[in-house]
Motif scaffolding. Sequence first.
Motif, PDB file in Angstrom:
ATOM      1  N   UNK A  50       0.834  -1.204   0.000  1.00 11.29           N
ATOM      2  CA  UNK A  50       0.000   0.000   0.000  1.00 11.29           C
ATOM      3  C   UNK A  50       0.869   1.255   0.000  1.00 11.29           C
ATOM      4  N   UNK A  51       1.936   1.241   0.775  1.00  7.39           N
ATOM      5  CA  UNK A  51       2.857   2.384   0.856  1.00  7.39           C
ATOM      6  C   UNK A  51       2.063   3.685   1.003  1.00  7.39           C
ATOM      7  N   UNK A  52       1.126   3.678   1.953  1.00 13.68           N
ATOM      8  CA  UNK A  52       0.184   4.778   2.123  1.00 13.68           C
ATOM      9  C   UNK A  52       0.516   5.557   3.386  1.00 13.68           C
ATOM     10  N   UNK A  53       0.549   6.851   3.272  1.00 13.85           N
ATOM     11  CA  UNK A  53       0.923   7.720   4.384  1.00 13.85           C
ATOM     12  C   UNK A  53      -0.004   7.519   5.586  1.00 13.85           C
ATOM     13  N   UNK A  54       0.596   7.429   6.751  1.00 11.38           N
ATOM     14  CA  UNK A  54      -0.108   7.311   8.039  1.00 11.38           C
ATOM     15  C   UNK A  54      -0.940   6.034   8.178  1.00 11.38           C
TER      16      UNK A  54
END
Length: 128
Positions: A50-54
């Motif tokens: 995902x490498x998604x912020x937060x």
Amino acid sequence: MRLCICLVLLSFILCASADLTPLIEGGRFAKDALGGAWDMFRAYQDMREANYKDSDKYFHARGNYDAAQRGPGGAWAAKVISDLREKWQSDVSGRGAEDTRLDQEANEWGRSGKDPNHYRPAGLPSKY
């Protein structure tokens, strides 16, 4: 020789009448622990993908939640893996005590059976 044969037969009789519940429960615990370790690994893989912020805390909570749903073995595996990861992270990576504390909070949240979506960041794809 006869004594030896009698002892072997007696051993078979005792084993056949023994309560195997602890052995079965131990096997179930080990199976749940392996499944829990797999759940933790899958959550880690999803977090990397995902490498998604937060989203870090969400994946911590989700991995622990999924593992704990398997039973005591899964919850045990989740705790051991979470504690080892956080110890490594605080000792080696230098992210700091506050980040470790918040990660452990999310880990405990998931392990206790609470909804991991509490930590879900807005906009994280529904695939996760």
